[in-house]
Design an enzyme around this catalytic site. Structure first.
Site, mmCIF file in Angstrom:
data_model
loop_
_atom_site.group_PDB
_atom_site.id
_atom_site.type_symbol
_atom_site.label_atom_id
_atom_site.label_comp_id
_atom_site.label_asym_id
_atom_site.label_seq_id
_atom_site.Cartn_x
_atom_site.Cartn_y
_atom_site.Cartn_z
ATOM 1 N N THR A 1 1.087 -4.095 4.336
ATOM 2 C CA THR A 1 0.770 -4.380 5.739
ATOM 3 C C THR A 1 0.154 -5.761 5.968
ATOM 4 O O THR A 1 0.210 -6.286 7.071
ATOM 5 C CB THR A 1 -0.194 -3.320 6.306
ATOM 6 O OG1 THR A 1 -1.391 -3.295 5.529
ATOM 7 C CG2 THR A 1 0.456 -1.944 6.297
ATOM 8 N N ASP A 2 -0.432 -6.370 4.927
ATOM 9 C CA ASP A 2 -1.134 -7.639 5.140
ATOM 10 C C ASP A 2 -0.211 -8.729 5.672
ATOM 11 O O ASP A 2 -0.625 -9.556 6.491
ATOM 12 C CB ASP A 2 -1.793 -8.110 3.844
ATOM 13 C CG ASP A 2 -3.024 -7.300 3.496
ATOM 14 O OD1 ASP A 2 -3.422 -6.442 4.303
ATOM 15 O OD2 ASP A 2 -3.592 -7.529 2.404
ATOM 16 N N SER B 1 1.519 -7.271 -0.829
ATOM 17 C CA SER B 1 2.162 -8.235 0.062
ATOM 18 C C SER B 1 1.458 -9.583 0.106
ATOM 19 O O SER B 1 2.045 -10.575 0.542
ATOM 20 C CB SER B 1 2.297 -7.661 1.478
ATOM 21 O OG SER B 1 1.040 -7.463 2.092
ATOM 22 N N THR C 1 0.825 -1.213 0.000
ATOM 23 C CA THR C 1 0.000 0.000 0.000
ATOM 24 C C THR C 1 0.854 1.256 0.000
ATOM 25 O O THR C 1 0.522 2.251 -0.652
ATOM 26 C CB THR C 1 -0.939 -0.005 1.224
ATOM 27 O OG1 THR C 1 -1.853 -1.087 1.110
ATOM 28 C CG2 THR C 1 -1.714 1.295 1.346
#
Length: 334
Positions: A88-89, A55, A12
């Site tokens: 971030t995942d 990710s 992101t």
């Protein structure tokens, strides 16, 4: 002047607007992202775009490549710190993989990302990157292991979890607490984390380890399929103190007899597993069947560490060796 390398991997924080009004994660180069952060007079920055992906698309081979790149930078002696920008995942997974496998020496490694794309109102992309650069350049962060920098907060990679899908305070360390904060440009560290033994795998593919979550009424079909497929390792994310449905136990026994390493951790946010119950499917029952209970890690992180253990130890990956691998308080000063 402190020397910091920024290794961009996408996510992101590296997004651009898509043609249909949504966002394309990883489309923005690391150099372009850095252009939104004011230059610091005391930090010299080098940018490396290793790969540009969302990710969720990262692979174990990508992790091996990222680890090799970071270790090369560290061993080359040309940097004081490394910042990894990441989606971030799976940020907590990558940060913990690096924590487990990087010999950081005196180099600070900080992983960061953002909840909002760089072109969104109130984006956290540039502030998080600025703070990660500050942490990577800070002598006070040496020896703390791989760190996650997010929302003005510094976390240990072993304990950090993504706790919100969208809010700016997207990461926390439930039950353990953060290590410190970034106040404007000041890095304030108040705690030091416990760490685990270093596991530096050889190049190449990592052994396949799968993660299964226990829940009410869940049958053993998936577990049975993994045992039948000859999985070298399985992590069970049990309920509470490490419990699974009773009919999983025969499959655990069959897996252990076949040489498969079976770990049991807890799906709860805090607290260790403990063989304190005597009933079918309890941790006591699972350990009698050949499993090993591990505490302090989420199932996702235990899976990664078991992969590294299998890759590093090979035939020597017995119960005692596994207990040492998952112990806390190792000397990682070298």
């Amino acid at each position: 002047m402190r020397r910091v390398a920024v290794v961009s991997t996408g996510g992101t924080i590296a997004s651009l607007p898509g043609p249909e009004g949504r966002n394309i994660a990883g489309a923005l180069s690391g150099q372009a992202l850095l252009g939104g952060v004011p230059e610091a007079a005391d930090i010299r920055v080098e940018v490396l775009s290793l790969f540009q992906k969302p990710s969720n698309a990262l692979t174990l081979d990508d992790l091996q490549g990222l680890r090799a790149q970071c270790q090369s930078l560290i061993d080359g002696g040309e940097v004081d710190g490394i910042v990894v920008t990441h989606g971030t995942d799976t940020l907590e997974d990558t940060a913990y993989f690096l924590e487990s496998s990087l010999r950081t020496r005196d180099v600070v490694v900080a992983v960061t990302g953002s909840q909002r794309v760089p072109h969104a109102p109130g984006t956290d992309a540039y502030l998080n990157l600025r703070h990660a650069l500050r942490v990577a350049a800070s002598p006070d962060c040496r020896g703390l292991g791989v760190l996650v920098v997010f929302n003005e907060t510094v976390h240990a990679a072993a304990f950090v979890r993504k706790t919100s899908s969208f809010q700016l305070n997207g990461f926390d360390s439930p039950g353990f607490g953060c290590l410190g904060f970034i106040d404007d440009d000041a890095v304030l560290i108040y705690q030091q984390p416990r760490r685990q033994p270093l596991l530096q795998p050889p190049p190449g593919k990592l052994p396949a380890v799968e993660l299964l979550g226990a829940n009410l009424g869940a049958g053993p079909l998936a577990l049975k399929a993994l045992v039948d497929a000859g999985a070298p390792g399985i992590v069970l994310e049990g309920t509470g103190r490490g419990q699974v449905p009773p009919d999983w136990v025969p499959e655990v026994r069959r897996a252990a007899a076949a040489g498969c390493k079976v770990l049991v951790c807890s799906s709860t946010l805090t607290g260790p597993v403990q063989p304190c119950y005597e009933y079918a499917g309890s941790l006591h029952d699972l350990q009698a069947a050949g499993a090993l209970g591990v505490s302090g890690l989420s199932g996702r992180k235990a899976r990664l560490r078991l992969m590294l253990a299998l890759a590093c130890l090979g035939d020597d990956c017995g119960p005692d060796a596994l207990r040492r691998v998952f112990s806390w308080g190792a000397d990682r000063s070298a």
